[in-house]
Design an enzyme around this catalytic site. Sequence first.
Site, PDB file in Angstrom:
ATOM      1  N   ASP A   1      -0.887   8.989  -5.171  1.00 51.26           N
ATOM      2  CA  ASP A   1      -1.803   8.109  -4.441  1.00 51.26           C
ATOM      3  C   ASP A   1      -2.824   7.512  -5.412  1.00 51.26           C
ATOM      4  OD1 ASP A   1      -3.100   6.934  -2.175  1.00 51.26           O
ATOM      5  OD2 ASP A   1      -4.616   8.517  -2.302  1.00 51.26           O
TER       6      ASP A   1
ATOM      7  N   TYR B   1      -1.856  16.752   1.373  1.00 50.78           N
ATOM      8  CA  TYR B   1      -1.889  15.962   2.607  1.00 50.78           C
ATOM      9  C   TYR B   1      -1.453  16.751   3.832  1.00 50.78           C
ATOM     10  CZ  TYR B   1      -2.783  11.448   0.378  1.00 50.78           C
ATOM     11  OH  TYR B   1      -3.353  10.397  -0.279  1.00 50.78           O
TER      12      TYR B   1
ATOM     13  N   ASP C   1      -2.901   3.373  -7.181  1.00 48.07           N
ATOM     14  CA  ASP C   1      -4.016   2.406  -7.099  1.00 48.07           C
ATOM     15  C   ASP C   1      -4.422   1.971  -8.504  1.00 48.07           C
ATOM     16  OD1 ASP C   1      -4.176   2.728  -4.296  1.00 48.07           O
ATOM     17  OD2 ASP C   1      -6.365   2.580  -4.341  1.00 48.07           O
TER      18      ASP C   1
ATOM     19  N   LYS D   1      -0.121  18.864 -13.400  1.00 47.35           N
ATOM     20  CA  LYS D   1      -1.290  19.533 -13.987  1.00 47.35           C
ATOM     21  C   LYS D   1      -0.870  20.976 -14.240  1.00 47.35           C
ATOM     22  CE  LYS D   1      -5.713  19.676 -15.130  1.00 47.35           C
ATOM     23  NZ  LYS D   1      -6.246  18.974 -16.325  1.00 47.35           N
TER      24      LYS D   1
ATOM     25  N   ASP E   1      -4.386  14.033 -16.070  1.00 43.70           N
ATOM     26  CA  ASP E   1      -5.606  13.427 -16.641  1.00 43.70           C
ATOM     27  C   ASP E   1      -5.250  12.529 -17.812  1.00 43.70           C
ATOM     28  OD1 ASP E   1      -4.818  15.752 -17.949  1.00 43.70           O
ATOM     29  OD2 ASP E   1      -6.830  16.554 -18.211  1.00 43.70           O
TER      30      ASP E   1
HETATM   31  C1  IPM Z   1      -1.671   4.929   0.733  1.00 39.92           C
HETATM   32  C2  IPM Z   1      -2.930   5.148   1.524  1.00 39.92           C
HETATM   33  C3  IPM Z   1      -2.718   6.333   2.460  1.00 39.92           C
HETATM   34  C4  IPM Z   1      -2.469   7.553   1.611  1.00 39.92           C
HETATM   35  C5  IPM Z   1      -3.856   6.589   3.462  1.00 39.92           C
HETATM   36  C6  IPM Z   1      -4.184   5.356   4.273  1.00 39.92           C
HETATM   37  C7  IPM Z   1      -3.544   7.745   4.355  1.00 39.92           C
HETATM   38  O1  IPM Z   1      -4.018   5.329   0.681  1.00 39.92           O
HETATM   39  O2  IPM Z   1      -0.623   4.657   1.337  1.00 39.92           O
HETATM   40  O3  IPM Z   1      -1.719   5.027  -0.492  1.00 39.92           O
HETATM   41  O4  IPM Z   1      -3.408   8.195   1.126  1.00 39.92           O
HETATM   42  O5  IPM Z   1      -1.296   7.902   1.416  1.00 39.92           O
HETATM   43 MN    MN Z   2      -3.543   5.100  -1.442  1.00 41.80          MN
END
Ligand code: IPM
Ligand code: MN
Length: 370
Positions: A247, A141, A251, A191, A223
């Site tokens: 990240d 990032y 999710d 990794k 993985d």
């Molecule tokens: C999160 C989001 C952010 C990230 C984006 C919006 C920059 O996906 O907070 O997980 O990738 O960190």
């Molecule tokens: Mn995210």
Amino acid sequence: MKKQIAVLPGDGIGKEVTNAALEVLLTIGAQYNHEFEFHFAAVGGGAIDQYNTPLPEESLNTCMQADAVLFGAVGGPKWDSNPSHLRPETGLLQLRKKLQLYANIRPVHVFPALVNSTPLKEQIIKGVDLVIVRELLGGLYYGKPSGRSFENEQEQVVDTLFYKRTEIERIVEAAFQLAQKRRKKLTSIDKANVLSSSQLWREVAESVSGKYPEVELNHMLVDNAAMQLIINPSQFDVIVTENMFGDILSDESSILGGSLGMLPSASLSKSGVHLYEPAHGSAPDIMGKNIANPVAAILSVAMMLRTSFQLNKEAETIDKAVHEVFEAGYVTRDLAKGNQPVLSTNKFVSEIKERLIRNQAINNIMNAYE
Ligand code: IPM
Ligand code: MN
């Protein structure tokens, strides 16, 4: 107690879900005699349109002067092809950097009433209670060089995965400390069979583990971890991992709790100004339709009460009210199965507020008899 809270609703459903969270916060404030003052500030696409920058100086100052920050979401198709300094997401990344929010805590909780609201089988979901500790200030990032260029008659791009030992140490420390307060099991995800950043990560995790002999540390390749989270998620207690892996895995993990709309987060700094944010994005496709799931934002506010203000009882009251709304069989659209009653965002929030008030009335009666 009186607290100043910076509120950055951002784009898309960011406004709807932060409003929901603020309503809950105001209800709690009235019930427990706390004064929460809200200071609204622009961020993301809205800020680009209005001030030509995704993080205006004034918004940053509002955050720095506050006791805590509540953040909604940023982004949308309108700004997708902007250059990176004019992308909504850059506002969030700058804010993380300026506030030095190095530790992103994402707890995955499965409400019992929702075990059938996920695409996974009940026996896989049962007993899941894990927290992802994501490094938030390094890795791909922020690494330099990064960007596009033109060489030998073609375009080329580069992103850099960079970490200093101390950056790894502080996040691993934070994860060990959290694990110590929980089931004392820490999984460090990397990794290391390929990346040198991961090899250092593993080395650091091993060396920090010497300070926490009660915590069991294990390592897992990313993985494999992505697979383990789906086939056997209850093996995890605390997970610690670098920015991008965190990240992606967060999710994925949110689905264990029913949907991405269920995942709250806290981004912690050493300075004490922490930021709370639902882990979902701005969901422009459902914006303004009053159907967004406000739970991630509401649980983020509960995390704020607990972590920034040490108001544990108040936070528990919120968790309980959310639990009860689900127990009553209500869900938002993202969680609906079969012919379950689906509530709008506003109605779902009213159901929560109603329970906050009813539970307090019951507590008062009980206390009077004690
Ligand atoms: C999160 C989001 C952010 C990230 C984006 C919006 C920059 O996906 O907070 O997980 O990738 O960190
Ligand atoms: Mn995210």
